[in-house]
Scaffold this motif. Structure first.
Motif, short mmCIF file in Angstrom:
data_model
loop_
_atom_site.label_atom_id
_atom_site.label_comp_id
_atom_site.label_asym_id
_atom_site.label_seq_id
_atom_site.Cartn_x
_atom_site.Cartn_y
_atom_site.Cartn_z
N CYS A 36 100.34 25.07 131.00
CA CYS A 36 99.95 24.01 130.11
C CYS A 36 99.93 24.47 128.66
CB CYS A 36 98.61 23.39 130.51
SG CYS A 36 97.42 24.54 131.18
N LEU A 37 100.24 23.60 127.72
CA LEU A 37 100.20 23.92 126.28
C LEU A 37 99.54 22.76 125.54
CD1 LEU A 37 103.23 25.03 124.13
CD2 LEU A 37 101.01 24.30 123.33
N THR A 38 98.17 23.11 125.00
CA THR A 38 97.38 21.99 124.44
C THR A 38 97.94 21.65 123.07
OG1 THR A 38 95.47 22.67 125.72
CG2 THR A 38 95.05 21.23 123.93
N LEU A 39 100.00 22.30 123.08
CA LEU A 39 100.66 22.23 121.82
C LEU A 39 100.46 20.91 121.40
CD1 LEU A 39 103.42 23.97 121.07
CD2 LEU A 39 102.67 22.47 119.50
N GLY A 72 94.33 28.99 115.47
CA GLY A 72 93.53 27.84 115.06
C GLY A 72 92.21 28.21 114.45
N LYS A 73 91.61 27.22 113.77
CA LYS A 73 90.26 27.32 113.23
C LYS A 73 89.45 26.20 113.85
CE LYS A 73 91.68 29.15 108.72
NZ LYS A 73 91.73 28.88 107.25
N GLY A 74 88.18 26.47 114.16
CA GLY A 74 87.42 25.46 114.89
C GLY A 74 87.91 25.51 116.32
N PRO A 75 88.59 24.44 116.80
CA PRO A 75 89.23 24.55 118.11
C PRO A 75 90.33 25.61 118.04
CG PRO A 75 89.11 22.26 117.39
CD PRO A 75 88.73 23.10 116.22
N LYS A 76 90.35 26.51 119.01
CA LYS A 76 91.37 27.55 119.07
C LYS A 76 92.17 27.38 120.34
CE LYS A 76 88.96 30.88 116.15
NZ LYS A 76 88.48 32.28 116.01
N TYR A 77 93.45 27.71 120.26
CA TYR A 77 94.34 27.45 121.38
C TYR A 77 95.11 28.72 121.75
CZ TYR A 77 93.37 22.64 120.08
OH TYR A 77 92.73 21.45 119.77
N ASN A 78 95.29 28.93 123.05
CA ASN A 78 96.13 30.01 123.54
C ASN A 78 97.59 29.59 123.38
OD1 ASN A 78 93.92 31.59 124.42
ND2 ASN A 78 93.79 30.41 126.31
N VAL A 79 98.37 30.46 122.73
CA VAL A 79 99.77 30.10 122.48
C VAL A 79 100.70 31.24 122.88
CG1 VAL A 79 99.27 28.47 120.62
CG2 VAL A 79 99.60 30.90 120.08
N GLY A 80 101.94 30.86 123.14
CA GLY A 80 103.00 31.81 123.46
C GLY A 80 104.14 31.59 122.50
N PRO A 81 105.36 31.35 122.99
CA PRO A 81 106.45 31.01 122.08
C PRO A 81 106.15 29.66 121.41
CG PRO A 81 107.11 30.65 124.35
CD PRO A 81 105.78 31.34 124.40
N LEU A 82 106.63 29.49 120.17
CA LEU A 82 106.29 28.29 119.41
C LEU A 82 107.51 27.44 119.06
CD1 LEU A 82 103.57 29.84 117.05
CD2 LEU A 82 103.20 28.33 119.02
#
Length: 402
Positions: free
Chosen positions: A20-23, A144-154
């Motif tokens: 999943c990506l909360t992109l 991110g700032k505030g809410p932070k998200y786990n990310v991989g390739p963008l």
């Protein structure tokens, strides 16, 4: 049809616990007052000898009854023309359970949609309605700032029909890479590791131009024989990196446009080319905790010179794309400060003014891309629910009509 990717890859990919990506026209008004000629003719006064005549008794004159001026007939008011109502936009979800999906790109010829999410790059076949993991094995970084998200390739974009450029976001700044993969017309039998790229560009380490090194390569645009990539490493610079393509290969990744110095607003994110390819169009996201500070900027891709910087009233531009049919420009606003205001917008430009007209509300939208038929694909992070095994991250489509 919606696909739950947990069932597809849970057995084969031990590291992927949840996929999943909360992109005017110049009006010419005739000036008549200077054209009037004095037409008055002066007649010579003729003097006659006065004759004496017996005075005549004049009969009293009968006064003619005054005629009232005819009243103008009442004008019938023209019925007001109503503006045609725009049809409601329908967003159809194609793939769910993607964790923070961000970039997307459409392959020429096949129309396959490639989507970057936390765990890797997926291929969606619109005709076969299948989704397959193509590239995986990425580490994970937090953004991110505030809410932070786990990310991989963008960011992702095609350099050619079978060469996919992938911008990294899975490592610390100064260590992230831009990689180019060979992809075919059909899904691979088994996903490949991220280090199997045919070319690797970067990293861009700390130095004279960047204090921390560059990373978070979110936006990728290819045009005019060059690859442009937005960077979010040194916020005082807001760099855009460039790679020159020669003989089918990408050259070194060089820092080329310092957008923060040019606009006084940081975080270049979304990037695309104008329909004629003469302008590089970049969305400056600005501060995540500040509302309505996003800019729409236009650069000369050859010189890197800023041509125009416009306020949009949006908060965080995350995606930009021109419709191939109408040439209209669209943007997504992630809207970190208040995600209820996020959505897809049409950006109407009139001189130095931009009007952002909301098309549809979306939950943390990210990238957008049109196919040649004018269908708009988009990714959205969505809002995470209670079940950690499920993600609201999605790939969706808006059928041709924008």
């Amino acid at each position: 049809m919606q696909w739950n990717l947990n069932l597809i890859f849970k057995a084969s990919v031990c590291c992927l616990t949840a996929l999943c990506l909360t992109l005017g026209s110049t009006a010419l008004i005739a000036d008549e007052k200077g054209d009037k000629k004095g037409d008055e003719k002066k007649e010579a006064a003729k003097k006659e000898e006065p004759k004496k005549e017996a005075p005549k008794k004049e009969a009293p004159k009968k006064e003619e009854p005054k005629k009232e001026a005819a009243k103008p007939a009442p004008k019938k008011e023209e019925p007001k023309k109503e503006e045609p109502k725009k049809p409601a936009v329908t967003v159809k979800t194609l793939v769910t359970n993607l964790e923070n999906p961000s970039g997307l790109a459409i392959q020429e010829g096949t129309g396959h949609v490639f989507v970057a999410s936390r765990y890797g790059v997926y291929r969606y076949d619109a005709k076969g309605k299948t989704v397959d993991l193509e590239i995986a094995g990425y580490p994970t970084d937090v953004y991110g700032k505030g809410p932070k998200y786990n990310v991989g390739p963008l960011g992702v974009a095609f350099m050619s029909k079978d060469q996919l450029v992938v911008g990294d976001g899975s490592r610390p700044d100064g260590e992230e890479l831009v990689r180019i993969y060979k992809v075919g017309d059909k899904p691979v039998a088994k996903w490949v590791k991220e280090d199997t790229a045919v070319q690797t560009l970067g990293p861009i380490k700390a130095g004279d131009k960047t204090a921390k090194g560059e990373g978070n390569f979110y936006g990728v645009a290819v045009g005019g024989g060059d690859i442009f990539i937005t960077c979010n490493g040194d916020d005082t610079k807001g760099w855009v990196a460039k790679s020159v393509i020669k003989d089918g290969k990408a050259g070194p990744l060089e820092l080329t446009i310092a957008t923060k110095e040019a606009t006084n607003v940081d975080a270049p994110v979304a990037i695309t080319f104008s329909p004629d390819g003469k302008e590089l169009v970049i969305g400056q996201m600005g501060e995540m905790n500040v509302a309505n500070d996003a800019l729409l900027t236009f650069y000369d891709p050859k010189t890197g010179k800023l041509k125009k910087s416009l306020k949009t009233g949006l908060s965080d531009i995350a995606g930009l794309a021109y419709s191939p049919k109408t040439k209209k420009l669209y943007a997504t606003d992630f809207s970190w400060v208040d995600t209820t205001k996020g959505g897809l917008f049409e950006l109407k430009i009139d001189g130095d003014k931009v009007t952002a007209e909301k098309i549809v509300s979306l939950d943390k939208p990210a990238a957008i891309a049109f196919d040649k038929e004018g269908n708009l694909y988009l990714t959205a992070f969505g809002t995470q629910g209670k079940d950690p095994e499920k993600s609201p991250g999605s790939l969706a489509i808006i059928k041709a009509g924008l």
